[in-house]
Design a protein around this motif. Sequence first.
Motif, mmCIF file in Angstrom:
data_model
loop_
_atom_site.group_PDB
_atom_site.id
_atom_site.type_symbol
_atom_site.label_atom_id
_atom_site.label_comp_id
_atom_site.label_asym_id
_atom_site.label_seq_id
_atom_site.Cartn_x
_atom_site.Cartn_y
_atom_site.Cartn_z
ATOM 1 N N ARG A 267 -18.415 -20.129 -11.597
ATOM 2 C CA ARG A 267 -18.537 -19.231 -10.909
ATOM 3 C C ARG A 267 -16.940 -19.192 -10.196
ATOM 4 O O ARG A 267 -16.748 -20.035 -9.390
ATOM 5 C CB ARG A 267 -19.501 -19.026 -9.665
ATOM 6 C CG ARG A 267 -19.878 -17.605 -9.384
ATOM 7 C CD ARG A 267 -20.880 -17.427 -8.319
ATOM 8 N NE ARG A 267 -20.512 -16.408 -7.350
ATOM 9 C CZ ARG A 267 -20.708 -15.012 -7.778
ATOM 10 N NH1 ARG A 267 -21.154 -14.738 -8.948
ATOM 11 N NH2 ARG A 267 -20.392 -14.190 -7.069
ATOM 12 N N ASN B 180 -13.963 -17.804 -7.879
ATOM 13 C CA ASN B 180 -13.638 -17.032 -6.907
ATOM 14 C C ASN B 180 -12.356 -16.723 -6.615
ATOM 15 O O ASN B 180 -11.912 -15.759 -5.884
ATOM 16 C CB ASN B 180 -14.323 -17.486 -5.570
ATOM 17 C CG ASN B 180 -15.728 -17.642 -5.599
ATOM 18 O OD1 ASN B 180 -16.328 -16.212 -5.822
ATOM 19 N ND2 ASN B 180 -16.370 -18.305 -5.367
ATOM 20 N N ALA C 209 10.943 5.658 -15.578
ATOM 21 C CA ALA C 209 11.696 4.508 -15.423
ATOM 22 C C ALA C 209 10.951 3.496 -16.222
ATOM 23 O O ALA C 209 9.677 3.489 -16.568
ATOM 24 C CB ALA C 209 12.174 3.869 -14.244
ATOM 25 N N LYS D 178 5.531 -0.116 -12.533
ATOM 26 C CA LYS D 178 4.787 -0.639 -11.331
ATOM 27 C C LYS D 178 5.667 -0.587 -10.109
ATOM 28 O O LYS D 178 5.345 -0.157 -9.029
ATOM 29 C CB LYS D 178 4.296 -2.205 -11.486
ATOM 30 C CG LYS D 178 3.420 -2.656 -10.717
ATOM 31 C CD LYS D 178 2.824 -3.871 -11.551
ATOM 32 C CE LYS D 178 2.496 -5.207 -9.972
ATOM 33 N NZ LYS D 178 2.267 -6.357 -10.681
ATOM 34 N N LEU D 179 7.026 -0.738 -10.228
ATOM 35 C CA LEU D 179 7.852 -0.724 -9.108
ATOM 36 C C LEU D 179 8.583 0.649 -8.996
ATOM 37 O O LEU D 179 8.383 1.118 -7.681
ATOM 38 C CB LEU D 179 9.137 -1.713 -9.620
ATOM 39 C CG LEU D 179 10.210 -2.011 -8.624
ATOM 40 C CD1 LEU D 179 9.756 -2.620 -7.301
ATOM 41 C CD2 LEU D 179 11.695 -2.723 -9.120
ATOM 42 N N THR D 180 8.636 1.310 -10.045
ATOM 43 C CA THR D 180 9.555 2.474 -9.833
ATOM 44 C C THR D 180 8.664 3.890 -9.964
ATOM 45 O O THR D 180 9.109 5.007 -9.331
ATOM 46 C CB THR D 180 10.499 2.655 -10.762
ATOM 47 O OG1 THR D 180 10.247 2.880 -12.115
ATOM 48 C CG2 THR D 180 11.517 1.461 -10.859
ATOM 49 N N GLY D 181 7.401 3.812 -10.142
ATOM 50 C CA GLY D 181 6.537 5.028 -10.147
ATOM 51 C C GLY D 181 5.386 5.015 -9.515
ATOM 52 O O GLY D 181 4.954 5.726 -8.787
ATOM 53 N N VAL D 182 4.602 3.940 -9.667
ATOM 54 C CA VAL D 182 3.124 3.871 -9.547
ATOM 55 C C VAL D 182 3.057 3.893 -8.029
ATOM 56 O O VAL D 182 3.591 2.970 -7.173
ATOM 57 C CB VAL D 182 2.302 2.867 -9.976
ATOM 58 C CG1 VAL D 182 0.915 2.817 -9.422
ATOM 59 C CG2 VAL D 182 2.277 2.843 -11.349
ATOM 60 N N ILE D 183 2.345 4.896 -7.393
ATOM 61 C CA ILE D 183 1.860 4.872 -5.822
ATOM 62 C C ILE D 183 0.688 4.494 -5.764
ATOM 63 O O ILE D 183 -0.142 5.442 -5.731
ATOM 64 C CB ILE D 183 2.230 6.218 -5.102
ATOM 65 C CG1 ILE D 183 3.494 6.942 -5.575
ATOM 66 C CG2 ILE D 183 2.286 5.916 -3.430
ATOM 67 C CD1 ILE D 183 4.855 6.526 -4.968
ATOM 68 N N PRO D 184 0.212 3.168 -5.584
ATOM 69 C CA PRO D 184 -1.177 2.736 -6.014
ATOM 70 C C PRO D 184 -2.367 3.496 -5.082
ATOM 71 O O PRO D 184 -3.502 3.698 -5.603
ATOM 72 C CB PRO D 184 -1.198 1.538 -5.983
ATOM 73 C CG PRO D 184 0.297 1.030 -5.088
ATOM 74 C CD PRO D 184 1.019 1.916 -5.280
ATOM 75 N N ASP D 185 -1.856 3.443 -3.814
ATOM 76 C CA ASP D 185 -2.994 4.079 -2.739
ATOM 77 C C ASP D 185 -3.055 5.462 -2.886
ATOM 78 O O ASP D 185 -3.941 5.828 -1.871
ATOM 79 C CB ASP D 185 -2.744 3.239 -1.555
ATOM 80 C CG ASP D 185 -3.164 1.869 -1.563
ATOM 81 O OD1 ASP D 185 -3.906 1.437 -2.215
ATOM 82 O OD2 ASP D 185 -2.449 1.224 -0.723
ATOM 83 N N LEU D 186 -2.283 6.327 -3.382
ATOM 84 C CA LEU D 186 -2.487 7.690 -3.353
ATOM 85 C C LEU D 186 -3.396 7.884 -4.528
ATOM 86 O O LEU D 186 -3.457 7.224 -5.679
ATOM 87 C CB LEU D 186 -1.091 8.459 -3.785
ATOM 88 C CG LEU D 186 -0.155 8.046 -2.253
ATOM 89 C CD1 LEU D 186 0.974 9.213 -2.755
ATOM 90 C CD2 LEU D 186 -0.988 8.454 -0.897
ATOM 91 N N THR D 187 -3.968 9.058 -4.522
ATOM 92 C CA THR D 187 -4.675 9.675 -5.614
ATOM 93 C C THR D 187 -4.080 10.168 -6.860
ATOM 94 O O THR D 187 -2.655 10.488 -6.851
ATOM 95 C CB THR D 187 -5.819 10.846 -5.183
ATOM 96 O OG1 THR D 187 -4.792 12.057 -5.037
ATOM 97 C CG2 THR D 187 -6.423 10.646 -3.794
ATOM 98 N N GLU E 262 -2.290 13.470 -5.904
ATOM 99 C CA GLU E 262 -1.029 13.094 -5.165
ATOM 100 C C GLU E 262 0.038 12.775 -6.155
ATOM 101 O O GLU E 262 1.156 13.142 -6.090
ATOM 102 C CB GLU E 262 -1.347 12.524 -3.893
ATOM 103 C CG GLU E 262 -2.113 13.253 -3.004
ATOM 104 C CD GLU E 262 -2.981 12.322 -1.738
ATOM 105 O OE1 GLU E 262 -2.809 12.741 -0.730
ATOM 106 O OE2 GLU E 262 -3.204 11.022 -2.121
ATOM 107 N N LEU F 162 -7.999 7.076 -6.723
ATOM 108 C CA LEU F 162 -6.889 6.312 -6.433
ATOM 109 C C LEU F 162 -6.144 5.741 -7.784
ATOM 110 O O LEU F 162 -6.820 5.432 -8.661
ATOM 111 C CB LEU F 162 -6.992 5.361 -5.528
ATOM 112 C CG LEU F 162 -7.716 5.459 -4.320
ATOM 113 C CD1 LEU F 162 -7.538 4.359 -3.210
ATOM 114 C CD2 LEU F 162 -6.818 6.537 -3.536
#
Lengths: 500, 362
Positions: A68, A70, A341, A345-354, A357, A399
């Motif tokens: 298991r 963790n 671009a 991950k660095l230049t595009g994704v805004i992870p915590d927005l829907t 958005e 999200l």
Amino acid sequence: MDILRTTGISKSFGEVQALKDVDFSLEAGEIHALMGENGAGKSTLVKIITGVYQPTNGSIWFDGADRRLNSPQEAEQIGISTVYQEVNLLPDLSVTENICLGREPRKFGFIDWKAAKERARKALAKLEVDIDVSANLASYSIAIQQLVAIARSLDVECKLLILDEPTSSLDENETHQLFQIMRHLRDQGLAIIFITHFLDQVYEVCDRITILRDGCKVGTFRACDLPRVEMVSKMIGKSKEEIDSMGHRAPSSSEQALGPVILKAENLESRGVVGPLNFELHAGSQVGLAGLLGSGRTETANLLFGIASYDAGHLEINGKVANKLTWNPRKAVKARLALIAEDRKLTGVIPDLTVRENIILALQASKGAMNQIPRRQQDQIAEEYIRRLDIKTPSPEQLLKNLSGGNQQKVLIARWLATKPELIILDEPTRGIDIGAKAEIEALTDDLCKAGMSVVFISSELEEIVRDCQRVVVLRDRRQVGELAGTDVTMKNILKMIAG
Amino acid sequence: MNNSQSLNFIIGITALLVCVASTFISGRSQKFRHLRWPLVALSLLFLYNLIFKPTFFALEITDDGYLYGSLIDILNHSSKIALLATGMTLVIATGGVDISVGSIMAISGAVAATVIVSPYSSLILAVVLALLVSTFAGLWNGILVAACGIQPMVATLVLMVAGRGIAQLITDGTIITFHHPAFNAIGNGHLLGLPVPAWLAATIFLIALALTRTTSLGLFIETVGNNRTAARYAGIAARKIVWITYVFSGFCAGIAGLVVCSNIKCADANHAGLYLELDAILATVIGGTSMTGGRFYLSGSILGAILIQALSTVMYANDVNPAVIAVPKAILVIAVCLLQSDRFRSRIMALPVFRKFGGEPC
């Protein structure tokens, strides 16, 4: 002899079920490919095996006992190491520190740097790499950094090595070197899980293949018993004919008359970075930027979009000069340019927005903060592009971080299509995504062209460029070395130019 | 049980029921989820008082026609923290922090008091000048952070330290005391039965809410805080967004400074707003906004401010030694912050004790 068995592994994130009841087994001394489309569950399975995620259901048996896990540290302690696609090391530390981090050899409670360096050197020597281990990691190429990451894994007692897209930033020689190392490690009894999108590489180096689709296991096959076509069709659930028909343009379209000039670069240069560049981009045509890794493709894209400034030459958008002092992404967006671009991950994704958005973001930015798009219209735009690009999400209010990599990429494409651009620059849009999604994106750029958009397509896969582009600008060593058009656009010609 | 006792009890039960009901409503709605755990804490506080100290809920109407009691005290005193927390929330959402707000309060008070005791004494001049100076202080922070690229903690540390010195300079090293009925009303007056500071805090909260949610400023702030590079690639003027938040935070601190100065009828450069920036940060974090930036919750921060003040007031009411109040406060803050973390909750829920009850994952 099995080293790893997972039984009935399931995992869900919110409403998204990423894995359903997956049984997977791995033998010591084999290289095992894990294949599947975007969202098939490859990375989720890997993250469960390495303790990053805990499965919702199911059990893991590894090296003689039920486990298991963790945390990744626990996995590492029992001999499971991972090298990710995006090198997860610390660029500002030395190679030695990167290799020994967290398990430094000690002497009287202090770090024994002499021993640490020796260990780093030894770990790298196993991979036949001979570099200065006291230099900063950032001073080496991505390929070397990748090898350092592998050396770090081998520095511990490692029984299972997971390589997640290790070759996506390596050139051919480096890839072959890596394969040799992999075979050598396999023969010593190491089990290796290899994830890649290059089909050739799977057959070149792997013993067995496990295919996942939509979170379920399709099956495990010996590489020599599974014809390539069959593998692809199992991965995407489409027949070979369908794949062939996707993304192929009619040969006549390359002869079409050119539309008006949208972007014109004359002796455009950023000294020491890239240039001089000379080309014109026309409405309704697709221009490829070809060249090896590091030839200046991404730098060119950044220059055009105002991410990096230029210091010589002339840049014209729709007949208007883009002032070199004030040209920036905000102006570029207003001039109806779009850049998807390379490093999403660095230049595009805004992870915590829907998802919604994220889709309306660039359009809203071009309108300014005070001129908010009414919520109902936002919903409409989001729903339209989710449907059009077939983005797999339970709802527009999910999200973005809960979506798979390929679907995140589609959301970014949607973000830019929503701005109704006249010129769209796609920097490696198909990198790190699977063959089905690749074909979808190629078909999409084709449609965009037909709708009168000008497309700049950057790809390290020459087949894609040859297949999709009417004209190709070839770069070498951060300089433009030529331009091909019409029937001259062939793999052979491009390679000739790249090779010089 | 006499009349006033039963009235206290009724008010107490009403307050508790409102809290518990809001807890359940916020737990079910996606939009107000972040309010749930602070509300649980507030409900527990009220429950404790209902059982052990019902007089806590005593409310009186004074001869001047305004309400008076511990609940009103909480509203009154939490408004300073709430004002600061409103600005702080936006700053934290961009991934920054503003630790200079306590000092800006001192500056604001010093400016206002100096004007009030000067020959040009006027309420409007004092307020406008104090707010202008505090907004300028916020602008200075914004420039250091957004244009010079200094880390927010360090950049605002400059004014945190220097600010009290500046306030001393303005007041010439003395504590200026004054009597000015109109100005005193800012911190001590009442409107429709409720204290003016509470009205001020509510107004600023509503303005901030309107500014961020009826325009796209909120979306841009969250984008910048969540992934600044991507914000730039999407064509958002990230620097401008960042400095606007510091300017606004300075403005909010200016108002809080006026409230304190007017409340104590003097400008004390050394003690006005001392350590209040920490309460503002706590209120923001309790309200569910992450220190790493991104999603922000103004309503959560307001509730956080109320919770922090409620805890102090409850302890005063129960005769806890003021010197040790910081300890239970710390415990509460840790508890709420831990409960706000999805990861912590899922770990707790995975414990065998909770599994036995078939506790649904929250």
